[in-house]
Write a protein that holds these residues in place. Structure first.
Motif, PDB file in Angstrom:
ATOM      1  N   UNK A 168       0.811  -1.217   0.000  1.00  0.00           N
ATOM      2  CA  UNK A 168       0.000   0.000   0.000  1.00  0.00           C
ATOM      3  C   UNK A 168       0.848   1.271   0.000  1.00  0.00           C
ATOM      4  N   UNK A 169       2.160   1.118  -0.048  1.00  0.00           N
ATOM      5  CA  UNK A 169       3.045   2.268  -0.130  1.00  0.00           C
ATOM      6  C   UNK A 169       3.417   2.884   1.197  1.00  0.00           C
ATOM      7  N   UNK A 170       3.117   2.191   2.299  1.00  0.00           N
ATOM      8  CA  UNK A 170       3.519   2.663   3.619  1.00  0.00           C
ATOM      9  C   UNK A 170       4.973   2.278   3.841  1.00  0.00           C
ATOM     10  N   UNK A 171       5.742   3.166   4.478  1.00  0.00           N
ATOM     11  CA  UNK A 171       7.176   2.914   4.608  1.00  0.00           C
ATOM     12  C   UNK A 171       7.633   2.603   6.033  1.00  0.00           C
ATOM     13  N   UNK A 172       6.894   3.052   7.050  1.00  0.00           N
ATOM     14  CA  UNK A 172       7.381   2.930   8.423  1.00  0.00           C
ATOM     15  C   UNK A 172       6.471   2.031   9.264  1.00  0.00           C
ATOM     16  N   UNK A 206      -5.607  -0.297   4.888  1.00  0.00           N
ATOM     17  CA  UNK A 206      -4.584   0.230   3.977  1.00  0.00           C
ATOM     18  C   UNK A 206      -5.146   0.480   2.584  1.00  0.00           C
ATOM     19  N   UNK A 207      -5.949  -0.451   2.108  1.00  0.00           N
ATOM     20  CA  UNK A 207      -6.389  -0.320   0.720  1.00  0.00           C
ATOM     21  C   UNK A 207      -7.634   0.549   0.575  1.00  0.00           C
ATOM     22  N   UNK A 208      -8.321   0.835   1.680  1.00  0.00           N
ATOM     23  CA  UNK A 208      -9.312   1.905   1.642  1.00  0.00           C
ATOM     24  C   UNK A 208      -8.590   3.237   1.488  1.00  0.00           C
ATOM     25  N   UNK A 209      -7.456   3.381   2.147  1.00  0.00           N
ATOM     26  CA  UNK A 209      -6.665   4.599   1.975  1.00  0.00           C
ATOM     27  C   UNK A 209      -6.131   4.712   0.544  1.00  0.00           C
ATOM     28  N   UNK A 210      -5.652   3.610  -0.002  1.00  0.00           N
ATOM     29  CA  UNK A 210      -5.206   3.604  -1.404  1.00  0.00           C
ATOM     30  C   UNK A 210      -6.354   4.012  -2.321  1.00  0.00           C
TER      31      UNK A 210
END
Length: 264
Positions: free
Chosen positions: A139-143, A252-256
């Motif tokens: 989902x592109x989260x890094x931390x 996560x994918x609702x945010x995407x």
């Protein structure tokens, strides 16, 4: 290529400790990546391992041969073990006989959250932790920040479940989640089966720090109280709640989805 044939060899005993003991892995700051996928992904994203360990039969497998050839061309350290000794190290059934010894990255926990992140509060199942890491990376989260009670991210089971996600994430162990939430300049969101606000009512088109909790007890009361949003994921079936890893993936994918709809 160096060969070890005795279980009494000091180096082999050290590898056996790393393969079987979480305490040894934490103390040494090293772990084993078992299998072709993890090894190839490490090579692509992080570079050379400290050492490549291969089984005798693994050297007859084309993918293993290709990995060893790349390493030897770059003068990396390789170690060959008889199948019986290798299998005592490996936790992968029917594996092909290759693993990497690598240092586990140690990062100082920052004082505040400034970008999208995941906070894991006492999530104890390694499979759940690995699945959350994999979904976060996708989902592109890094931390990712883990409380002291969360499963060690660099354990073999978490590594297998995450499928290489570790190598594109910044993972912080033994983090004080309360301090991070207290000082967070970004939106903080915790999931709870008792929340009145639903996930789909929240504006996620901004950096968010997601908080997920223990498989049975959920997010602690302290952290729930500190989160700016407490949300529930609506569901129709007669089940009490979602598995924490499934819950995280939905969030996560609702945010995407929201971010992609904004860009159209």
């Amino acid at each position: 290529m160096k060969q070890i044939t005795s279980r009494d060899n000091a180096q082999y005993k050290e590898l056996k400790q790393l393969a079987t003991s979480a305490q040894a892995r934490r103390k040494a700051g090293r772990t084993l990546l078992d299998g072709v996928h993890l090894c190839v992904t490490w090579l692509e994203l992080r570079g050379l391992p400290e050492q490549c360990i291969v089984s005798e039969s693994g050297l007859r497998h084309p993918e293993v041969v290709a990995i060893v050839a790349k390493l030897e061309a770059r003068h990396a350290h390789c170690l060959q073990l008889p199948d019986a000794l290798y299998e005592a190290l490996s936790q992968v059934e029917h594996g092909v006989g290759v693993m990497f010894l690598v240092a586990t990255p140690e990062k100082a926990v920052p004082q505040a959250l400034h970008t999208g992140a995941v906070l894991l509060d006492n999530v104890q199942d390694p499979g759940n932790v690995g699945s959350i890491l994999r979904s976060a990376a996708a989902a592109g989260i890094r931390e990712v920040y883990c409380s002291p009670g969360t499963a060690f991210c660099w354990s073999p089971k978490v590594l297998r479940a995450a499928m290489g996600a570790h190598f594109v994430l910044d993972i912080y162990e033994n983090a004080d989640l309360a301090a991070l939430l207290r000082n967070a300049p970004i939106a903080t969101l915790a999931t709870s089966g008792y929340a009145k606000e639903t996930l789909y009512d929240v504006d996620l088109k901004r950096p968010v720090a997601w908080v997920f909790g223990h498989e049975g007890q959920g997010v602690s009361e302290e952290l729930l109280a500190m989160a700016r949003h407490r949300v529930v994921i609506p569901h129709l079936g007669k089940v009490e709640s979602l598995n924490v890893a499934a819950c995280a993936a939905v969030c996560f994918f609702e945010q995407v989805r929201q971010n992609q709809s904004r860009s159209k």
